[in-house]
Write a protein that holds these residues in place. Structure first.
Motif, PDB file in Angstrom:
ATOM      1  N   LYS A  95       0.798  -1.231   0.000  1.00 33.86           N
ATOM      2  CA  LYS A  95       0.000   0.000   0.000  1.00 33.86           C
ATOM      3  C   LYS A  95       0.834   1.286   0.000  1.00 33.86           C
ATOM      4  N   PRO A  96       1.825   1.462   0.882  1.00 30.88           N
ATOM      5  CA  PRO A  96       2.571   2.733   0.881  1.00 30.88           C
ATOM      6  C   PRO A  96       3.285   2.996  -0.444  1.00 30.88           C
ATOM      7  N   PHE A  97       3.776   1.954  -1.078  1.00 27.74           N
ATOM      8  CA  PHE A  97       4.485   2.130  -2.347  1.00 27.74           C
ATOM      9  C   PHE A  97       3.507   2.482  -3.458  1.00 27.74           C
ATOM     10  N   MET A  98       2.381   1.796  -3.505  1.00 27.33           N
ATOM     11  CA  MET A  98       1.393   2.083  -4.539  1.00 27.33           C
ATOM     12  C   MET A  98       0.820   3.480  -4.371  1.00 27.33           C
ATOM     13  N   GLU A  99       0.593   3.881  -3.137  1.00 20.98           N
ATOM     14  CA  GLU A  99       0.085   5.234  -2.905  1.00 20.98           C
ATOM     15  C   GLU A  99       1.097   6.295  -3.323  1.00 20.98           C
ATOM     16  N   ALA A 100       2.375   5.920  -3.304  1.00 22.61           N
ATOM     17  CA  ALA A 100       3.433   6.835  -3.744  1.00 22.61           C
ATOM     18  C   ALA A 100       3.678   6.743  -5.255  1.00 22.61           C
ATOM     19  N   GLY A 101       2.850   5.938  -5.947  1.00 21.98           N
ATOM     20  CA  GLY A 101       2.974   5.826  -7.398  1.00 21.98           C
ATOM     21  C   GLY A 101       4.006   4.822  -7.861  1.00 21.98           C
ATOM     22  N   ILE A 102       4.391   3.893  -6.987  1.00 22.89           N
ATOM     23  CA  ILE A 102       5.406   2.894  -7.324  1.00 22.89           C
ATOM     24  C   ILE A 102       4.723   1.563  -7.619  1.00 22.89           C
ATOM     25  N   PRO A 103       4.874   1.028  -8.839  1.00 20.92           N
ATOM     26  CA  PRO A 103       4.246  -0.256  -9.176  1.00 20.92           C
ATOM     27  C   PRO A 103       4.899  -1.407  -8.420  1.00 20.92           C
ATOM     28  N   VAL A 114     -10.122 -12.932  -0.822  1.00 21.99           N
ATOM     29  CA  VAL A 114     -10.602 -12.065  -1.889  1.00 21.99           C
ATOM     30  C   VAL A 114     -10.710 -10.607  -1.437  1.00 21.99           C
ATOM     31  N   GLU A 115     -11.066 -10.379  -0.184  1.00 27.44           N
ATOM     32  CA  GLU A 115     -11.243  -9.005   0.299  1.00 27.44           C
ATOM     33  C   GLU A 115      -9.967  -8.182   0.116  1.00 27.44           C
ATOM     34  N   HIS A 116      -8.837  -8.712   0.569  1.00 22.97           N
ATOM     35  CA  HIS A 116      -7.577  -7.988   0.415  1.00 22.97           C
ATOM     36  C   HIS A 116      -7.150  -7.917  -1.042  1.00 22.97           C
ATOM     37  N   ALA A 117      -7.416  -8.976  -1.800  1.00 24.21           N
ATOM     38  CA  ALA A 117      -7.058  -8.977  -3.221  1.00 24.21           C
ATOM     39  C   ALA A 117      -7.774  -7.847  -3.951  1.00 24.21           C
ATOM     40  N   ARG A 118      -9.052  -7.685  -3.660  1.00 27.17           N
ATOM     41  CA  ARG A 118      -9.812  -6.593  -4.289  1.00 27.17           C
ATOM     42  C   ARG A 118      -9.234  -5.234  -3.913  1.00 27.17           C
ATOM     43  N   LYS A 119      -8.857  -5.073  -2.647  1.00 22.51           N
ATOM     44  CA  LYS A 119      -8.318  -3.787  -2.198  1.00 22.51           C
ATOM     45  C   LYS A 119      -7.040  -3.424  -2.952  1.00 22.51           C
ATOM     46  N   ILE A 120      -6.163  -4.406  -3.145  1.00 22.63           N
ATOM     47  CA  ILE A 120      -4.910  -4.145  -3.867  1.00 22.63           C
ATOM     48  C   ILE A 120      -5.201  -3.765  -5.313  1.00 22.63           C
ATOM     49  N   ILE A 121      -6.091  -4.523  -5.949  1.00 28.94           N
ATOM     50  CA  ILE A 121      -6.413  -4.260  -7.357  1.00 28.94           C
ATOM     51  C   ILE A 121      -7.089  -2.903  -7.508  1.00 28.94           C
ATOM     52  N   LEU A 123      -6.715  -0.301  -5.576  1.00 29.16           N
ATOM     53  CA  LEU A 123      -5.731   0.750  -5.364  1.00 29.16           C
ATOM     54  C   LEU A 123      -4.869   0.938  -6.610  1.00 29.16           C
ATOM     55  N   ALA A 124      -4.483  -0.170  -7.244  1.00 33.84           N
ATOM     56  CA  ALA A 124      -3.689  -0.087  -8.479  1.00 33.84           C
ATOM     57  C   ALA A 124      -4.470   0.638  -9.571  1.00 33.84           C
ATOM     58  N   GLU A 125      -5.755   0.333  -9.674  1.00 41.92           N
ATOM     59  CA  GLU A 125      -6.589   1.005 -10.680  1.00 41.92           C
ATOM     60  C   GLU A 125      -6.723   2.487 -10.378  1.00 41.92           C
ATOM     61  N   LYS A 126      -6.906   2.815  -9.113  1.00 34.83           N
ATOM     62  CA  LYS A 126      -7.041   4.219  -8.712  1.00 34.83           C
ATOM     63  C   LYS A 126      -5.782   5.015  -9.036  1.00 34.83           C
ATOM     64  N   LYS A 127      -4.626   4.407  -8.793  1.00 31.26           N
ATOM     65  CA  LYS A 127      -3.349   5.091  -9.020  1.00 31.26           C
ATOM     66  C   LYS A 127      -2.823   4.894 -10.439  1.00 31.26           C
ATOM     67  N   LYS A 128      -3.592   4.122 -11.251  1.00 34.77           N
ATOM     68  CA  LYS A 128      -3.209   3.833 -12.642  1.00 34.77           C
ATOM     69  C   LYS A 128      -1.829   3.177 -12.723  1.00 34.77           C
ATOM     70  N   LEU A 129      -1.649   2.159 -11.875  1.00 32.94           N
ATOM     71  CA  LEU A 129      -0.380   1.439 -11.804  1.00 32.94           C
ATOM     72  C   LEU A 129      -0.527   0.021 -12.325  1.00 32.94           C
ATOM     73  N   PRO A 130       0.487  -0.494 -13.017  1.00 37.28           N
ATOM     74  CA  PRO A 130       0.467  -1.921 -13.360  1.00 37.28           C
ATOM     75  C   PRO A 130       0.641  -2.737 -12.094  1.00 37.28           C
ATOM     76  N   LEU A 131       0.084  -3.929 -12.100  1.00 36.85           N
ATOM     77  CA  LEU A 131       0.123  -4.805 -10.931  1.00 36.85           C
ATOM     78  C   LEU A 131       0.262  -6.233 -11.419  1.00 36.85           C
ATOM     79  N   PHE A 132       1.128  -7.006 -10.745  1.00 34.68           N
ATOM     80  CA  PHE A 132       1.392  -8.368 -11.212  1.00 34.68           C
ATOM     81  C   PHE A 132       1.671  -9.268 -10.029  1.00 34.68           C
ATOM     82  N   THR A 261       8.818  -2.422 -17.413  1.00 36.95           N
ATOM     83  CA  THR A 261       9.281  -1.752 -18.627  1.00 36.95           C
ATOM     84  C   THR A 261       8.124  -1.163 -19.426  1.00 36.95           C
ATOM     85  N   THR A 262       7.058  -1.942 -19.595  1.00 37.69           N
ATOM     86  CA  THR A 262       5.950  -1.526 -20.453  1.00 37.69           C
ATOM     87  C   THR A 262       4.839  -0.805 -19.701  1.00 37.69           C
ATOM     88  N   GLY A 263       4.799  -0.995 -18.371  1.00 33.42           N
ATOM     89  CA  GLY A 263       3.706  -0.431 -17.595  1.00 33.42           C
ATOM     90  C   GLY A 263       2.418  -1.216 -17.726  1.00 33.42           C
TER      91      GLY A 263
END
Length: 297
Positions: A95-103, A114-121, A123-132, A261-263
């Protein structure tokens, strides 16, 4: 060169990933170009705290600078590898890294629910970050080659298998059993609707019913000889898919570097969410005497 940080030293992946990305202390045919580990944080662990001191010393030998607190890496790295062996802390660690814009790449298990999985996804969508997030077994060369080869025709079902030792902090198949689940999903694709689980201390067999009528199973091995592999039931025959582990870290790291590399994630996070739901629902079935459970997603 993409600069990566690595967090939580309670898994061998910390060393194995660093050796391959930093091209050191390992055979050249294992090297992966395009990114390097430039900072590490030993972090903390409730699942295997005894591992941390030894991995700290090994990382020092690999000349990776270390910091005491995760937040000290913010502003110094382009991306993060979240490596805690336990799935439950992953949301708070990322969370702290994603909120700072770090993928982030988040190691398996992505989460243990599933609850935590949804939260991570979300947050990534909100910050427009790739997630893997993925098991390395998904990218085993033999499995990738089989899936890419259309000579077998449509896959109507499969049986994937692999070791599945239990750990109360990663319940059910969330611990090592997730590798076999990833193999199954590589063969079948998403779309599982319900699961039933036959559970015993010696083994765990989960059968999934896909929305298109296909049926497939995972066998988690807890006694006897243990290896990875699958059997696919396809148009052109019943085919064994033996899977080796010699290059699985290298191939996974290629995908990780591709994301940074690709985002763009090489695997749709919606599939990762369904995998979490598959395992969570299998656990619920096991606790309810094998009653069919809807796959949460």
């Amino acid at each position: 060169m993409i600069k990566l940080g690595i967090l939580d030293f309670d898994t061998s992946h910390v060393l194995e990933f660093t050796k391959r990305l930093n091209s050191t202390s390992i055979a050249q045919n294992q090297w992966v170009e395009g990114a390097q580990i430039v900072l590490g944080c030993p972090g903390e662990s409730k699942i295997a705290p005894e591992r941390i001191p030894g991995y700290v010393e090994e990382m020092k030998k690999l000349n990776v600078p270390l910091v005491d607190k995760p937040e000290e890496m913010i502003g110094k790295v382009d991306g993060m590898l979240i490596e805690s062996q336990e799935g439950t802390p992953h949301y708070e660690r990322a969370k702290p890294f994603m909120e700072a814009g770090i993928p982030c790449y988040i190691d398996k298990p992505f989460t243990c629910g599933v609850e935590h999985a949804r939260k991570i996804i979300e947050l990534a969508e909100k910050k427009k970050l790739p997630l893997f997030s993925s098991s390395s077994l998904r990218y085993a060369p033999e499995l990738v080659q089989f899936v890419a080869n259309d000579k077998h025709g449509k896959i109507h079902g499969a049986l994937a298998y692999g070791p599945a030792p239990e750990n109360e902090r990663n319940p059910g198949l969330f611990h090592y059993g997730i590798h076999a689940v990833e193999i199954l999903y590589a063969l079948m694709g998403p779309g599982c609707d319900t699961v039933t689980c036959s559970y015993d201390k010696q083994t765990e067999v989960v059968t999934g019913h896909w929305k298109d009528g296909r049926v497939a199973s995972v066998r988690g091995i807890r006694s006897g000889q243990s290896t990875y592999g699958a059997v696919a039931f396809a148009d052109k025959g019943v085919m064994a898919v033996p899977i080796g582990t010699a290059f699985i870290y290298r191939e996974l790291l290629k995908k990780i570097v591709e994301m940074f590399t690709t985002g763009k994630s090489p695997l749709d996070p919606a599939i990762t969410l369904e995998i979490v739901g598959f395992i969570e629902s299998a656990r619920a079935s096991a606790m309810n005497h094998g009653t069919a459970q809807k796959v949460l997603a």
